[in-house]
Design an enzyme around this catalytic site. Structure first.
Site, PDB file in Angstrom:
ATOM      1  N   ARG A  69      26.950  84.575-111.216  1.00 55.30           N
ATOM      2  CA  ARG A  69      26.918  84.958-112.629  1.00 55.30           C
ATOM      3  C   ARG A  69      25.544  85.399-113.094  1.00 55.30           C
ATOM      4  NH1 ARG A  69      30.142  81.388-111.683  1.00 55.30           N
ATOM      5  NH2 ARG A  69      28.410  79.949-111.458  1.00 55.30           N
ATOM      6  N   THR A  70      24.537  84.604-112.785  1.00 57.47           N
ATOM      7  CA  THR A  70      23.209  84.909-113.322  1.00 57.47           C
ATOM      8  C   THR A  70      22.697  86.249-112.797  1.00 57.47           C
ATOM      9  OG1 THR A  70      22.791  82.552-113.409  1.00 57.47           O
ATOM     10  CG2 THR A  70      20.881  83.971-113.646  1.00 57.47           C
ATOM     11  N   LYS A  98       9.310  85.024 -93.400  1.00 58.30           N
ATOM     12  CA  LYS A  98       8.187  85.189 -92.457  1.00 58.30           C
ATOM     13  C   LYS A  98       7.019  84.281 -92.829  1.00 58.30           C
ATOM     14  CE  LYS A  98       9.370  90.062 -92.087  1.00 58.30           C
ATOM     15  NZ  LYS A  98       8.970  91.366 -92.653  1.00 58.30           N
ATOM     16  N   ARG A 119      14.839  83.860-109.380  1.00 53.56           N
ATOM     17  CA  ARG A 119      15.451  82.538-109.152  1.00 53.56           C
ATOM     18  C   ARG A 119      14.867  82.003-107.856  1.00 53.56           C
ATOM     19  NH1 ARG A 119      21.541  80.329-109.404  1.00 53.56           N
ATOM     20  NH2 ARG A 119      20.931  80.372-111.589  1.00 53.56           N
ATOM     21  N   HIS A 147      16.480  76.541-116.538  1.00 52.63           N
ATOM     22  CA  HIS A 147      17.326  77.730-116.473  1.00 52.63           C
ATOM     23  C   HIS A 147      17.473  78.201-117.927  1.00 52.63           C
ATOM     24  CE1 HIS A 147      20.109  80.618-115.223  1.00 52.63           C
ATOM     25  NE2 HIS A 147      21.138  79.889-114.853  1.00 52.63           N
TER      26      HIS A 147
END
Lengths: 321, 165
Positions: A69-70, A98, A119, A147
């Site tokens: 969703r986000t 890496k 995120r 959030h």
């Protein structure tokens, strides 16, 4: 003699909006209301006009952790505003694999993009990125910490449905101990007036004491283990998923996993006009039969993520840090 | 009050008084009015292996009833070290001694912010993943430290446990 009415009173100056969106604690009530107003305007704006807002802008969408969703609502918002998106949807395809540090990744991406959405599973990653980046950062979730865009869309959903946030009676049910959405929502609601919060959780998933202490001056807070206890007074029943991964052993999870299941029967016991919200994804917290009732607000809530994220992109697009 | 090995009376800064058997220092730092038991914690967080340290615990104090006193010969504590002590012993006084005289005297209060002093207790915090200095905002009554990055809150015990060496 029109001039004689001239006042010496200084016009009200607007306070500057944030340069980054990292934590809901950084927002004042005015900031929150600003975002909600802009989101409302954007919903009514003609598509052609909207398409010019991010014209020529490149937005980086860095998802070090999977999200449906986000990420998709952010990317929809960018497309709706006429911007272009670069980025990745999981850490495995970035240089993180890496061994590149977050600081280096940000220093590189800030030269490619006008704004960075991120995120990350590392807590505090967004704050660090905002600290070092020349370009604005929007936190799309940092581990179990913050959030903020979820909280803003929750508030927007309440405002749209009830016309106000002041005076609302909201019950939060489920995992109140680990759920970051309910923690942030408590802090955000504390910025409004006469809000009553009913906290419904079993002993092991109760709202952390420090959050209650931080917000109880502003919020009227009642705690219970029974879902039905305050339903007759509740405007919004905010349900959260009980997260299996948070439990040290499966037995403890099994004991509480289906403790609060919201069904059509629950709704019928509630206040007239009661609405059910959920940050989604749901497991067993809300039966699918509720989806067809007028109480179901969770899909609309998820859809509200787009105008809220559009508003934030618009407000931060030209920020100079 | 203390008495030195020759039986002379001295207080925490090395001046003549009564009681404890401690030698005065010529140059260095005297930590006075420490809470009882603070010495244990201070020895854990300061690297004093190269210095002569004399300490007295549970000394009678008119103000607090009991206090700890610590004498560090040949070392003036720097700002970072004082920051660590401030989190352990609010209200302690720091006397810098030069040529057996008090050069300066500071009363320690809780700092509002500390950098690079505490380690975040959250293993998922960015400061435990990347080489960046920690930052904490300090709140008092009760004493709490909030991580600037991940917003984890530390209580008084956790603060003392998290002070870096």
């Amino acid at each position: 003699m029109k001039g004689y009415l001239t006042t010496t009173k200084k016009p009200k100056t607007k306070t500057k909006f944030l340069t980054d969106v990292v934590s809901i604690s950084d927002f004042t009530r005015e900031d929150i209301e600003n975002v909600l107003t802009q989101a409302e305007k954007l919903e009514k704006m003609p598509v052609q006009k909207k398409q010019k807002i991010l014209n020529g802008k490149v937005i980086a969408s860095l998802f070090f952790e999977a999200s449906t969703r986000t990420r998709l609502s952010f990317e929809t918002a960018i497309q709706n505003l006429g911007g272009r998106v670069i980025g990745f949807a999981e850490a495995g395809v970035s240089s993180f694999k890496k061994g590149e540090t977050l600081s280096d990744t940000i220093h590189i991406i800030e030269n490619y993009a006008d704004l960075i959405i991120m995120r990350h599973f590392i807590e505090g990653a967004a704050k660090r990125a905002a600290e070092i980046s020349k370009k604005p950062i929007i936190n799309a979730g940092d581990g179990s910490n913050q959030h903020p865009t979820q909280t803003l869309l929750d508030l927007y959903t309440i405002k749209k449905e009830f016309g106000k946030i002041d005076g609302i009676h909201i019950a939060m049910a489920g995992d109140l101990k680990y759920g970051r959405t309910v923690h942030s929502l408590m802090y955000a609601l504390a910025k409004f007036k006469n809000v009553t919060v009913y906290l419904i959780a079993p002993e092991i998933l109760k709202m952390p004491r420090h959050i209650i202490e931080d917000t109880e001056k502003s919020l009227k807070i009642f705690e219970t283990k029974k879902l039905e206890k305050y339903l007759s007074k509740t405007d919004v029943l905010y349900s959260t998923r009980i997260q299996k991964e948070r439990f040290p052993d499966d037995t403890e999870y099994e004991k509480v996993k289906n403790i609060y299941v919201i069904s059509t029967k629950t709704i019928s016991q509630g206040k007239k006009g009661i609405k059910v919200m959920h940050p989604l994804p749901r497991v067993n917290e809300i039966t699918t039969a509720v989806d067809k009732t007028s109480a179901a607000l969770y899909f609309e809530q998820a859809a509200n993520g787009v105008p809220i994220r559009e508003a934030l992109l618009m407000m931060l697009k030209d920020v100079k840090k | 009050m203390v008495r030195d090995v020759n039986g002379r009376k001295r207080c925490g800064c090395g001046r003549m008084t009564n009681e404890i058997k401690i030698s005065p220092i010529k140059n260095g730092t005297v930590l006075d009015h420490l809470n009882s038991g603070a010495i244990y914690k201070i020895l854990q967080v300061l690297d004093l292996t190269d210095y002569t340290v004399t300490a007295a615990m549970n000394v009678e104090s008119r103000k607090a009833g009991k206090k700890d006193v610590m004498f560090i010969e040949g070392k003036e504590l720097n700002e970072k070290e004082l920051g660590k002590i401030a989190l352990i012993g609010k209200g302690a006084t720091v006397n810098i001694i030069k040529n057996s005289k008090i050069k300066s005297k500071i009363k320690l209060g809780y700092p509002k912010k500390v950098e690079g002093i505490l380690k975040c207790i959250n293993p998922k915090c960015i400061t435990n993943m990347e080489p960046i200095p920690t930052k904490f905002n300090i709140k008092t009554d009760p004493l709490e430290a909030k991580c600037f990055y991940c917003e984890t809150q530390l209580n008084e015990n956790e603060i003392v446990e998290s002070i870096k060496k």
